[in-house]
Design an enzyme around this catalytic site. Structure first.
Site, PDB file in Angstrom:
ATOM      1  CE  LYS A  20     -68.631 -24.359 -58.571  1.00 28.79           C
ATOM      2  NZ  LYS A  20     -69.584 -23.325 -59.068  1.00 28.79           N
TER       3      LYS A  20
ATOM      4  CE1 TYR B  85     -69.991 -28.804 -59.614  1.00 29.76           C
ATOM      5  CE2 TYR B  85     -69.500 -30.177 -57.702  1.00 29.76           C
ATOM      6  CZ  TYR B  85     -70.045 -29.023 -58.250  1.00 29.76           C
ATOM      7  OH  TYR B  85     -70.643 -28.089 -57.431  1.00 29.76           O
TER       8      TYR B  85
ATOM      9  CB  THR C 123     -68.912 -26.870 -54.249  1.00 30.52           C
ATOM     10  OG1 THR C 123     -68.953 -28.142 -53.604  1.00 30.52           O
ATOM     11  CG2 THR C 123     -67.903 -26.983 -55.391  1.00 30.52           C
ATOM     12  CG  ASP C 124     -68.487 -29.286 -49.391  1.00 32.75           C
ATOM     13  OD1 ASP C 124     -68.820 -29.551 -50.559  1.00 32.75           O
ATOM     14  OD2 ASP C 124     -69.004 -29.855 -48.389  1.00 32.75           O
ATOM     15  CD  GLU C 125     -69.026 -32.140 -54.469  1.00 29.16           C
ATOM     16  OE1 GLU C 125     -68.498 -32.813 -55.353  1.00 29.16           O
ATOM     17  OE2 GLU C 125     -70.248 -32.093 -54.287  1.00 29.16           O
TER      18      GLU C 125
HETATM   19  P1  NAD Z   1     -78.152 -26.839 -60.916  1.00 25.86           P
HETATM   20  O1  NAD Z   1     -77.481 -27.834 -61.811  1.00 25.86           O
HETATM   21  O2  NAD Z   1     -79.441 -27.225 -60.272  1.00 25.86           O
HETATM   22  O3  NAD Z   1     -78.413 -25.482 -61.718  1.00 25.86           O
HETATM   23  C1  NAD Z   1     -77.441 -24.925 -62.558  1.00 25.86           C
HETATM   24  C2  NAD Z   1     -78.089 -23.782 -63.351  1.00 25.86           C
HETATM   25  O4  NAD Z   1     -77.071 -23.208 -64.189  1.00 25.86           O
HETATM   26  C3  NAD Z   1     -79.224 -24.232 -64.273  1.00 25.86           C
HETATM   27  O5  NAD Z   1     -80.274 -23.299 -64.222  1.00 25.86           O
HETATM   28  C4  NAD Z   1     -78.572 -24.232 -65.663  1.00 25.86           C
HETATM   29  O6  NAD Z   1     -79.500 -23.997 -66.719  1.00 25.86           O
HETATM   30  C5  NAD Z   1     -77.582 -23.089 -65.510  1.00 25.86           C
HETATM   31  N1  NAD Z   1     -76.451 -23.219 -66.461  1.00 25.86           N
HETATM   32  C6  NAD Z   1     -75.670 -24.317 -66.671  1.00 25.86           C
HETATM   33  N2  NAD Z   1     -74.768 -24.048 -67.642  1.00 25.86           N
HETATM   34  C7  NAD Z   1     -74.964 -22.752 -68.016  1.00 25.86           C
HETATM   35  C8  NAD Z   1     -74.342 -21.912 -68.952  1.00 25.86           C
HETATM   36  N3  NAD Z   1     -73.316 -22.326 -69.712  1.00 25.86           N
HETATM   37  N4  NAD Z   1     -74.784 -20.636 -69.085  1.00 25.86           N
HETATM   38  C9  NAD Z   1     -75.823 -20.178 -68.311  1.00 25.86           C
HETATM   39  N5  NAD Z   1     -76.471 -20.958 -67.425  1.00 25.86           N
HETATM   40  C10 NAD Z   1     -76.040 -22.230 -67.272  1.00 25.86           C
HETATM   41  O7  NAD Z   1     -77.055 -26.464 -59.831  1.00 25.86           O
HETATM   42  P2  NAD Z   1     -77.240 -26.116 -58.284  1.00 25.86           P
HETATM   43  O8  NAD Z   1     -77.218 -27.368 -57.492  1.00 25.86           O
HETATM   44  O9  NAD Z   1     -78.350 -25.159 -58.127  1.00 25.86           O
HETATM   45  O10 NAD Z   1     -75.850 -25.372 -58.001  1.00 25.86           O
HETATM   46  C11 NAD Z   1     -75.730 -23.962 -58.204  1.00 25.86           C
HETATM   47  C12 NAD Z   1     -74.327 -23.526 -57.853  1.00 25.86           C
HETATM   48  O11 NAD Z   1     -74.048 -23.860 -56.494  1.00 25.86           O
HETATM   49  C13 NAD Z   1     -73.238 -24.225 -58.680  1.00 25.86           C
HETATM   50  O12 NAD Z   1     -72.243 -23.296 -58.968  1.00 25.86           O
HETATM   51  C14 NAD Z   1     -72.736 -25.323 -57.764  1.00 25.86           C
HETATM   52  O13 NAD Z   1     -71.388 -25.631 -58.043  1.00 25.86           O
HETATM   53  C15 NAD Z   1     -72.875 -24.648 -56.398  1.00 25.86           C
HETATM   54  N6  NAD Z   1     -73.072 -25.559 -55.252  1.00 25.86           N
HETATM   55  C16 NAD Z   1     -74.009 -26.539 -55.287  1.00 25.86           C
HETATM   56  C17 NAD Z   1     -74.211 -27.342 -54.157  1.00 25.86           C
HETATM   57  C18 NAD Z   1     -75.287 -28.399 -54.123  1.00 25.86           C
HETATM   58  O14 NAD Z   1     -75.421 -29.111 -53.115  1.00 25.86           O
HETATM   59  N7  NAD Z   1     -76.123 -28.531 -55.137  1.00 25.86           N
HETATM   60  C19 NAD Z   1     -73.430 -27.141 -53.014  1.00 25.86           C
HETATM   61  C20 NAD Z   1     -72.468 -26.113 -53.020  1.00 25.86           C
HETATM   62  C21 NAD Z   1     -72.308 -25.329 -54.150  1.00 25.86           C
HETATM   63  P1  TYD Z   2     -74.915 -36.082 -54.877  1.00 20.64           P
HETATM   64  O1  TYD Z   2     -76.309 -35.675 -54.492  1.00 20.64           O
HETATM   65  O2  TYD Z   2     -74.632 -36.451 -56.299  1.00 20.64           O
HETATM   66  O3  TYD Z   2     -73.947 -34.923 -54.366  1.00 20.64           O
HETATM   67  P2  TYD Z   2     -72.309 -34.883 -54.293  1.00 20.64           P
HETATM   68  O4  TYD Z   2     -71.750 -36.034 -55.005  1.00 20.64           O
HETATM   69  O5  TYD Z   2     -72.042 -33.597 -54.999  1.00 20.64           O
HETATM   70  O6  TYD Z   2     -71.995 -34.873 -52.845  1.00 20.64           O
HETATM   71  O7  TYD Z   2     -74.508 -37.319 -53.964  1.00 20.64           O
HETATM   72  C1  TYD Z   2     -74.518 -37.232 -52.553  1.00 20.64           C
HETATM   73  C2  TYD Z   2     -73.993 -38.548 -52.022  1.00 20.64           C
HETATM   74  O8  TYD Z   2     -74.919 -39.587 -52.367  1.00 20.64           O
HETATM   75  C3  TYD Z   2     -72.657 -38.949 -52.635  1.00 20.64           C
HETATM   76  O9  TYD Z   2     -71.851 -39.558 -51.633  1.00 20.64           O
HETATM   77  C4  TYD Z   2     -73.032 -39.971 -53.682  1.00 20.64           C
HETATM   78  C5  TYD Z   2     -74.267 -40.620 -53.113  1.00 20.64           C
HETATM   79  N1  TYD Z   2     -75.240 -41.122 -54.120  1.00 20.64           N
HETATM   80  C6  TYD Z   2     -75.657 -42.458 -54.075  1.00 20.64           C
HETATM   81  O10 TYD Z   2     -75.255 -43.254 -53.204  1.00 20.64           O
HETATM   82  N2  TYD Z   2     -76.534 -42.884 -55.031  1.00 20.64           N
HETATM   83  C7  TYD Z   2     -77.001 -42.077 -56.018  1.00 20.64           C
HETATM   84  O11 TYD Z   2     -77.777 -42.539 -56.883  1.00 20.64           O
HETATM   85  C8  TYD Z   2     -76.570 -40.696 -56.033  1.00 20.64           C
HETATM   86  C9  TYD Z   2     -77.055 -39.755 -57.093  1.00 20.64           C
HETATM   87  C10 TYD Z   2     -75.694 -40.259 -55.057  1.00 20.64           C
END
Ligand code: NAD
Ligand code: TYD
Length: 340
Positions: free
Chosen positions: A157, A153, A128-130
């Site tokens: 990562k 988090y 992730t970019d985070e």
């Molecule tokens: P999510 O929370 O929706 O899904 C995570 C999945 O991982 C779930 O299916 C969960 O059951 C599984 N999981 C969690 N712990 C586990 C374990 N110990 N063993 C096996 N499975 C397990 O997450 P997401 O938003 O789909 O993100 C997926 C990946 O992409 C992550 O690695 C996250 O860091 C990365 N990512 C997410 C975003 C975003 O905007 N959501 C952006 C960039 C990168």
């Molecule tokens: P989020 O979807 O949790 O992603 P990330 O923190 O990984 O970027 O949040 C996106 C942005 O929205 C972040 O700046 C936090 C803000 N946010 C709120 O203002 N209210 C909320 O209830 C949530 C969940 C997020």
């Protein structure tokens, strides 16, 4: 090196991005054989992949990446590991960081060890970019930006990214890491900004905006992320990192207002609440390396993608009720009570 992944160990594809990737990949490539490991945590749901569960090219295994023996066994006939599995929600990491270290760090370590034991495996880490921390008003994250994670988090990562880096340098493991910006689209768990705001607006509940609402995120449609991962898997250079993003920065409050406008709900539903501790101010991705080296470019126009996402949530209200378990509701009530 260019090769075609065929026997893939995928993890975490019952969650948001993984489920979209899995569906996308099965349609895109008729030759892949997928073994899919997911622990089905609160964020992972078979409902999100029920249309592909019977696909003969997809074998689902319920299990945990923290289980070293299981991971080793499943990796033993893979040519590629793609690791989506993670604890992914910043707020939950503030509330209870242990699971983040255990899954994101130890789980990734187990997968790396399994890939090393097997040998000849390409390892794709979904990051992730985070991990880069927070930007001021100017500039974007490049792959050279130093890691400076601020939340449990993002630090978990970043830790797993560093393990991936070390396994490449020390053991010669063939790794590629992608670092994507904030994703939106179907099947996102309603704890994250966009689906949370849609759900609350639909129930005429307050929309909790943290701080002044001016934190900026760089949004990409999940299908563009899927295409980016599938470009990096065969074409990424060993040991390299690729940023993925869509040049699409928005302050949170603008996103919330756009969602209300699409849903025809009043802005009086917006409620500014106590900020998230350590809240990163701005993320923005420079994805030029991925454009150049992977030939990848995002395709989804934001206005179109956002409207389609709202439409999806309107048409899939039963999915939302089926995935929001008692555990999530308890967390939600407590977390937002503390922010009121
Ligand atoms: P999510 O929370 O929706 O899904 C995570 C999945 O991982 C779930 O299916 C969960 O059951 C599984 N999981 C969690 N712990 C586990 C374990 N110990 N063993 C096996 N499975 C397990 O997450 P997401 O938003 O789909 O993100 C997926 C990946 O992409 C992550 O690695 C996250 O860091 C990365 N990512 C997410 C975003 C975003 O905007 N959501 C952006 C960039 C990168
Ligand atoms: P989020 O979807 O949790 O992603 P990330 O923190 O990984 O970027 O949040 C996106 C942005 O929205 C972040 O700046 C936090 C803000 N946010 C709120 O203002 N209210 C909320 O209830 C949530 C969940 C997020």
């Amino acid at each position: 090196m260019t090769y075609q992944p065929k026997k893939i160990l995928l993890t975490g594809c019952a969650g948001f991005i993984g489920s979209n990737f899995l569906r996308w990949l099965l349609q895109k490539d008729a030759n892949v054989q997928i073994t899919h490991l997911d622990a089905l945590t609160y964020a992972g749901n078979l409902e999100s992949i029920k249309d592909v569960l019977d696909n003969p090219r997809h074998r689902f295994v319920k299990g945990d990446i923290r289980d070293a023996a299981l991971v080793k066994q499943l990796a033993s006939d893979a040519d590629t590991v793609i690791n989506f599995a993670a604890e992914s929600h910043v707020d939950r990491s503030i509330d209870g960081p242990r699971a983040f270290v255990e899954t994101n760090v130890i789980g990734t370590f187990n997968l790396l060890e399994a890939a090393r034991a097997k040998g000849g495996v390409r390892f794709v880490q979904i990051s992730t970019d985070e991990v880069y921390g927070s930007l001021g008003d100017e500039g974007k994250f490049t792959e050279e930006t130093p890691l400076a994670p601020n939340s449990p988090y993002s630090s978990s990562k970043a830790s797993s990214d560093l393990l991936v880096r070390a396994y490449h340098h020390t053991y010669g493991l063939d790794t590629v890491t992608t670092r994507c910006s904030n994703n939106y689209g179907p099947y996102q768990f309603p704890e994250k900004l966009i689906p949370l705001m849609i759900q609350n607006a639909l129930s005429d509940k307050p929309l909790p905006v943290y701080g002044d609402g001016l934190n900026v995120r760089d949004w990409i449609h999940v299908s563009d992320h899927s295409a980016g991962v599938w470009a990096a898997a065969p074409r990424g250079r060993p040991g390299e990192v690729y940023n993925l993003g869509s040049d699409n920065e928005w302050p949170n409050i603008d996103i919330v207002k756009r969602l209300l406008a699409i849903l025809k709900k009043p802005e009086s539903l917006i409620k500014y609440v106590k900020d998230r501790p350590g809240h990163d101010r701005r993320y923005a991705i420079d994805a030029s390396k991925a454009h150049r080296e992977l030939g990848w470019r995002p395709q989804t126009d934001f206005a179109t993608g956002l409207e389609a996402t709202v439409e999806w949530y309107l048409s899939n209200r039963s999915w939302v009720s089926s995935v929001t378990s008692g555990d999530y509701k308890t967390f939600y009530e407590r977390w937002y009570r503390e922010r009121a």
